[in-house]
Design a protein around this motif. Sequence first.
Motif, PDB file in Angstrom:
ATOM      1  N   LYS A  13       0.832  -1.209   0.000  1.00 61.17           N
ATOM      2  CA  LYS A  13       0.000   0.000   0.000  1.00 61.17           C
ATOM      3  C   LYS A  13       0.866   1.258   0.000  1.00 61.17           C
ATOM      4  N   ILE A  14       1.973   1.216   0.763  1.00 61.02           N
ATOM      5  CA  ILE A  14       2.898   2.363   0.776  1.00 61.02           C
ATOM      6  C   ILE A  14       3.489   2.568  -0.611  1.00 61.02           C
ATOM      7  N   ASP A  15       3.927   1.487  -1.252  1.00 63.71           N
ATOM      8  CA  ASP A  15       4.508   1.585  -2.595  1.00 63.71           C
ATOM      9  C   ASP A  15       3.514   2.142  -3.610  1.00 63.71           C
ATOM     10  N   ASN A  16       2.241   1.826  -3.398  1.00 65.32           N
ATOM     11  CA  ASN A  16       1.206   2.306  -4.323  1.00 65.32           C
ATOM     12  C   ASN A  16       0.656   3.674  -3.938  1.00 65.32           C
ATOM     13  N   GLY A  17       1.195   4.260  -2.839  1.00 61.24           N
ATOM     14  CA  GLY A  17       0.712   5.569  -2.396  1.00 61.24           C
ATOM     15  C   GLY A  17      -0.677   5.530  -1.796  1.00 61.24           C
ATOM     16  N   GLU A  18      -1.089   4.374  -1.286  1.00 62.32           N
ATOM     17  CA  GLU A  18      -2.457   4.210  -0.780  1.00 62.32           C
ATOM     18  C   GLU A  18      -2.512   4.093   0.743  1.00 62.32           C
ATOM     19  N   ALA A  19      -1.364   4.075   1.405  1.00 65.70           N
ATOM     20  CA  ALA A  19      -1.339   3.846   2.858  1.00 65.70           C
ATOM     21  C   ALA A  19      -1.754   5.092   3.621  1.00 65.70           C
ATOM     22  N   ASN A  20      -2.492   4.873   4.690  1.00 69.74           N
ATOM     23  CA  ASN A  20      -2.860   5.954   5.606  1.00 69.74           C
ATOM     24  C   ASN A  20      -1.863   5.964   6.760  1.00 69.74           C
ATOM     25  N   ASP A 395      11.112  16.294  25.703  1.00 75.40           N
ATOM     26  CA  ASP A 395      10.780  17.361  24.755  1.00 75.40           C
ATOM     27  C   ASP A 395       9.837  16.822  23.684  1.00 75.40           C
ATOM     28  N   ARG A 396       8.562  17.175  23.807  1.00 73.46           N
ATOM     29  CA  ARG A 396       7.575  16.693  22.837  1.00 73.46           C
ATOM     30  C   ARG A 396       7.750  17.340  21.470  1.00 73.46           C
ATOM     31  N   LEU A 397       8.291  18.523  21.411  1.00 69.45           N
ATOM     32  CA  LEU A 397       8.468  19.169  20.109  1.00 69.45           C
ATOM     33  C   LEU A 397       9.445  18.370  19.255  1.00 69.45           C
ATOM     34  N   ARG A 398      10.588  18.011  19.810  1.00 62.77           N
ATOM     35  CA  ARG A 398      11.541  17.191  19.060  1.00 62.77           C
ATOM     36  C   ARG A 398      10.946  15.823  18.732  1.00 62.77           C
ATOM     37  N   ALA A 399      10.227  15.232  19.675  1.00 64.99           N
ATOM     38  CA  ALA A 399       9.594  13.936  19.421  1.00 64.99           C
ATOM     39  C   ALA A 399       8.623  14.028  18.249  1.00 64.99           C
ATOM     40  N   ASN A 400       7.826  15.103  18.221  1.00 68.17           N
ATOM     41  CA  ASN A 400       6.878  15.307  17.121  1.00 68.17           C
ATOM     42  C   ASN A 400       7.596  15.488  15.788  1.00 68.17           C
ATOM     43  N   LYS A 401       8.668  16.264  15.807  1.00 63.24           N
ATOM     44  CA  LYS A 401       9.390  16.538  14.567  1.00 63.24           C
ATOM     45  C   LYS A 401      10.011  15.269  13.985  1.00 63.24           C
ATOM     46  N   LEU A 402      10.589  14.425  14.846  1.00 58.29           N
ATOM     47  CA  LEU A 402      11.201  13.212  14.319  1.00 58.29           C
ATOM     48  C   LEU A 402      10.133  12.221  13.863  1.00 58.29           C
ATOM     49  N   SER A 403       8.995  12.191  14.542  1.00 55.92           N
ATOM     50  CA  SER A 403       7.885  11.344  14.090  1.00 55.92           C
ATOM     51  C   SER A 403       7.409  11.775  12.713  1.00 55.92           C
ATOM     52  N   LEU A 404       7.343  13.084  12.484  1.00 56.57           N
ATOM     53  CA  LEU A 404       6.924  13.599  11.182  1.00 56.57           C
ATOM     54  C   LEU A 404       7.968  13.286  10.116  1.00 56.57           C
ATOM     55  N   LYS A 405       9.247  13.395  10.476  1.00 57.57           N
ATOM     56  CA  LYS A 405      10.308  13.041   9.530  1.00 57.57           C
ATOM     57  C   LYS A 405      10.186  11.574   9.126  1.00 57.57           C
ATOM     58  N   LEU A 406       9.932  10.707  10.104  1.00 53.26           N
ATOM     59  CA  LEU A 406       9.792   9.288   9.816  1.00 53.26           C
ATOM     60  C   LEU A 406       8.586   9.037   8.918  1.00 53.26           C
ATOM     61  N   LYS A 407       7.485   9.706   9.176  1.00 54.58           N
ATOM     62  CA  LYS A 407       6.296   9.562   8.325  1.00 54.58           C
ATOM     63  C   LYS A 407       6.624   9.911   6.878  1.00 54.58           C
ATOM     64  N   LYS A 408       7.313  11.031   6.675  1.00 54.63           N
ATOM     65  CA  LYS A 408       7.655  11.462   5.317  1.00 54.63           C
ATOM     66  C   LYS A 408       8.634  10.498   4.654  1.00 54.63           C
ATOM     67  N   MET A 409       9.578   9.960   5.442  1.00 49.90           N
ATOM     68  CA  MET A 409      10.518   8.992   4.882  1.00 49.90           C
ATOM     69  C   MET A 409       9.795   7.729   4.410  1.00 49.90           C
ATOM     70  N   ILE A 410       8.801   7.283   5.179  1.00 53.97           N
ATOM     71  CA  ILE A 410       8.030   6.107   4.772  1.00 53.97           C
ATOM     72  C   ILE A 410       7.238   6.410   3.504  1.00 53.97           C
ATOM     73  N   GLN A 411       6.599   7.573   3.472  1.00 55.58           N
ATOM     74  CA  GLN A 411       5.823   7.952   2.288  1.00 55.58           C
ATOM     75  C   GLN A 411       6.702   8.073   1.051  1.00 55.58           C
ATOM     76  N   ASN A 412       7.938   8.557   1.240  1.00 58.45           N
ATOM     77  CA  ASN A 412       8.859   8.745   0.123  1.00 58.45           C
ATOM     78  C   ASN A 412       9.678   7.486  -0.192  1.00 58.45           C
ATOM     79  N   GLU A 414      11.841   6.014   1.568  1.00 58.55           N
ATOM     80  CA  GLU A 414      13.217   6.112   2.063  1.00 58.55           C
ATOM     81  C   GLU A 414      13.424   5.253   3.319  1.00 58.55           C
ATOM     82  N   PHE A 415      12.327   4.772   3.871  1.00 60.71           N
ATOM     83  CA  PHE A 415      12.349   3.945   5.087  1.00 60.71           C
ATOM     84  C   PHE A 415      11.322   2.844   4.875  1.00 60.71           C
ATOM     85  N   LYS A 416      11.791   1.617   4.769  1.00 64.38           N
ATOM     86  CA  LYS A 416      10.876   0.490   4.522  1.00 64.38           C
ATOM     87  C   LYS A 416      10.611  -0.258   5.810  1.00 64.38           C
ATOM     88  N   LEU A 417       9.376  -0.574   6.056  1.00 66.96           N
ATOM     89  CA  LEU A 417       9.002  -1.278   7.281  1.00 66.96           C
ATOM     90  C   LEU A 417       9.587  -2.689   7.276  1.00 66.96           C
TER      91      LEU A 417
END
Length: 417
Positions: A13-20, A395-412, A414-417
């Motif tokens: 689903k990630i490869d097809n751009g369909e993952a939520n 620090d929740r701000l840094r935690a949030n930022k790295l979580s968002l980076k990981l989300k984008k890496m999976i979508q792009n 760049e990070f395979k489960l």
Amino acid sequence: MTNNRTIDQINEKIDNGEANIYTAEEFKKIIKKGDAPSFDEVDVVTCGTCGVMSGTAAILNFIISEPGRFIRAREVYLNGVPAYAGPCPNEWLGSVDVILHGTSHSIYDESYGGGFLLKEILEGKEIDVRVESADNKTIENTITIEDITRAQIIGSRMAFKNYTAFTNPNNEAVSSIFAATPLEGNLRGLTFSGCGDLNPLQNDIPHNVIKEGCKVLINGAQGYVLGDGTRSSPEKPNLMLSADLTKMDSYYIGGFKTGQGGEVYDTVAIPIPVLNEEIYNNLLITDDMIDLPVADIKGRHLPLDNTNYQKMWAENDLRPRYNGNKCENCSSCTVEEICPTNAFKKGSLNLAYCFGCGMCANFCRNNAFDMNTGSVDLKINGCDVNIPIICRQSDRLRANKLSLKLKKMIQNKEFKL
């Protein structure tokens, strides 16, 4: 009938751009609004935590001199911070292998330690090195990250599932690693650790997904779970993690001054693939459901009362706002002295260094920092008390930022489960 899906199905689903894919922050906000997506509408949730992680160590190899100048290193100091030579002796090679503890303190200044040093290495700064050799020679030089041939972080105790809050019911101030300055007595302040419902292990009970070999982000670099960390238990789990130091982002790692000297903080993000309904249901937990014990900082394990992470984080600010017009340029600036990450210097607040701990807002003599860090109502020794939250060691701000980076890496992809 229980629904199930596999990692391969989610990757497809990630490869097809369909993952939520949601970050934990995004997912929890929807839940708190009473509109949680169904199991079928969630494929991955990226969770994160950032805080003081004392188990951090680095294994480094670097060149200090030309070959043949000394037989092997006996003692090594980086900016005055002791690093432990070996295990490889590198005899006559002019290079050294060392293990650096994130909690080691400089022999010149105990407030400066391994955490600050690792950040400076990643920033490309010159590091002063002194080697005392086995053949009684002293070799001094400077290195940068370009001189380091190999550098690996190994965290023996990281990403622990939230933690504990501390206050001081005693009459005298107590110095501790759990407070940025000696914590004043008579319940005048509370310090705590833990990112609440963003924390990976809090969202994966009991380790349905986060297992040995699982891929993670450590300070922005892809790494792996080596297994359970030291002192890990089913009630209080933590992880042993590893990643390449040279691939890390200096924003996510650094030093943190405490009442017992310099410590080290790290940021970890881990994806939770929603493989079944049990995993999905664990992700529905929110801050108000997560207990936070409050202990005597002098006894550490002596519970005084309990609260929850909603009381710690809800409606409270993640960063201060500095008003230079209120600054009186004091001859001795309290904030500059106590700022755990050295984010405030010479009347300037460096938000890239700021940890959001709240110390500035609670200790500035002229109220030049505006930040709501909150307070908590407790019952201690039979008495109702309201204690201000004066220091966060997460620090929740840094935690949030790295979580968002990981989300984008999976979508792009760049990070395979």
